[in-house]
Design an enzyme around this catalytic site. Structure first.
Site, short mmCIF file in Angstrom:
data_model
loop_
_atom_site.label_atom_id
_atom_site.label_comp_id
_atom_site.label_asym_id
_atom_site.label_seq_id
_atom_site.Cartn_x
_atom_site.Cartn_y
_atom_site.Cartn_z
N ASP A 29 0.82 -1.22 0.00
CA ASP A 29 0.00 0.00 0.00
C ASP A 29 0.85 1.27 0.00
OD1 ASP A 29 -2.29 1.49 0.07
OD2 ASP A 29 -2.67 1.20 2.21
N HIS A 46 2.90 2.92 -8.82
CA HIS A 46 2.72 1.48 -9.01
C HIS A 46 3.96 0.87 -9.68
CE1 HIS A 46 -1.28 1.76 -7.56
NE2 HIS A 46 -1.80 2.35 -8.62
N LEU A 138 11.35 -20.20 -3.07
CA LEU A 138 10.19 -19.43 -2.58
C LEU A 138 9.00 -19.60 -3.53
CD1 LEU A 138 9.12 -16.93 -0.77
CD2 LEU A 138 9.91 -15.52 -2.68
C1 FPP Z 1 -2.40 0.06 -3.15
O1 FPP Z 1 -1.79 1.34 -3.01
C2 FPP Z 1 -1.75 -0.63 -4.23
C3 FPP Z 1 -2.37 -1.18 -5.30
C4 FPP Z 1 -3.83 -1.17 -5.46
C5 FPP Z 1 -1.59 -1.81 -6.39
C6 FPP Z 1 -0.38 -2.58 -5.92
C7 FPP Z 1 0.39 -2.98 -7.10
C8 FPP Z 1 1.72 -2.97 -7.18
C9 FPP Z 1 2.62 -2.63 -6.08
C10 FPP Z 1 2.35 -3.38 -8.47
C11 FPP Z 1 2.53 -4.85 -8.44
C12 FPP Z 1 3.16 -5.27 -9.69
C13 FPP Z 1 3.54 -6.50 -9.95
C14 FPP Z 1 4.20 -6.77 -11.22
C15 FPP Z 1 3.31 -7.63 -9.03
P1 FPP Z 1 -2.56 2.63 -3.47
O2 FPP Z 1 -2.34 2.84 -4.89
O3 FPP Z 1 -3.99 2.50 -3.06
O4 FPP Z 1 -1.84 3.75 -2.68
P2 FPP Z 1 -2.51 4.98 -1.89
O5 FPP Z 1 -3.23 4.38 -0.72
O6 FPP Z 1 -1.33 5.77 -1.50
O7 FPP Z 1 -3.41 5.67 -2.86
#
Ligand code: FPP
Length: 248
Positions: A29, A46, A138
């Site tokens: 997050d 992201h 893993l």
């Molecule tokens: C939540 O943070 C995050 C997500 C909804 C997406 C998570 C995805 C990734 C980290 C990329 C993963 C990629 C691969 C290839 C596995 P948010 O965007 O809601 O953050 P905020 O709370 O600050 O708005």
């Protein structure tokens, strides 16, 4: 350089001495806030978050964690702006087609309902699962279009179908049988679930499996997360006393 970065004895001198959790769950997050702080679009966060995921997965493999489950896209995330959803799907495709850094013994499995993803992404997922099936370090469970409630319903529907077909006595349904229908069948429950970014909720992540997981919250936004912080989280977990409803 990559080797130096992953040299665990240099990173944490006591790293080889402390117990290593078998299964870690991570709610990745804070990408959006990280990007906003830099005046950049959310997709930039992201992208950085995806890099950090790869680094943390490699580190988990190096220190002997057996399972890592990461929440990459929830059943609720479809309600985000179209541009953000499509940039996340693009990121998953990029990850699945990248040829670099796939030397480690990391098996990739997807959890969630992938049947609604576009055909190319589904094909890449199947290919990646097949390509890494014999890796024995893993196991990474990548949660895409995943929701804990959805997973429980999915399992319940399968058992109900078997019961309706006369293949199963409903009285015989127990936890072990139920777990065998979950996306994570065969894996132990997560020892701890880590949520960076300061938020303190489960957000529909591993609802069944988290019944006795410890929670570790950290303020750092996911794109700033590091193996050092993971070591701190493991140390915090190792200080916890787990009683599973019993007494010490
Ligand atoms: C939540 O943070 C995050 C997500 C909804 C997406 C998570 C995805 C990734 C980290 C990329 C993963 C990629 C691969 C290839 C596995 P948010 O965007 O809601 O953050 P905020 O709370 O600050 O708005």
């Amino acid at each position: 350089m990559a080797q130096e970065k992953n040299n665990i004895s240099a990173l944490a001198p006591d790293a080889l001495k402390r117990p290593v959790p078998e299964h870690i769950g991570i709610i990745m997050d804070g990408n959006g806030r990280w990007a906003k702080k830099r005046g950049m679009p959310r997709k930039y966060g992201h992208k950085r978050g995806a890099k950090v995921f790869e680094e943390i997965a490699e580190y988990c493999c190096d220190i002997g964690v057996r399972y890592l489950t990461v929440y990459a896209f929830s059943t609720e995330n479809w309600s985000r702006p179209e541009d953000e959803v499509s940039s996340l799907m693009k990121l998953f495709k990029e990850y699945l087609t990248a040829t670099t850094s796939r030397q480690k013994e990391i098996r990739i499995k997807f959890i969630g309902d992938i049947s609604v993803l576009d055909e190319e992404l589904q094909r890449l997922i199947v290919e990646m699962e097949a390509k890494t099936a014999s890796k024995n370090g893993l196991t990474v469970f990548l949660a895409i279009n995943y929701g804990g409630r959805d997973e429980i319903l999915h399992a319940a529907r399968q058992l109900a179908k078997e019961a309706a077909e006369g293949k199963l006595d409903p009285q015989k349904i127990d936890s072990t049988m139920f777990e065998s229908k979950l996306y994570t069948a065969g894996a132990p429950d997560p020892d701890f679930i880590l949520r960076p970014s300061g938020e303190k909720r489960l957000s529909n992540f591993m609802l069944w499996q988290a019944s006795y997981s410890e929670f570790v919250y950290m303020d750092t936004l996911w794109p700033d997360f590091t193996p050092e912080l993971l070591e701190q989280a493991i140390s915090e977990f190792n200080r916890r006393s787990r009683r599973y409803g019993n007494v010490e």
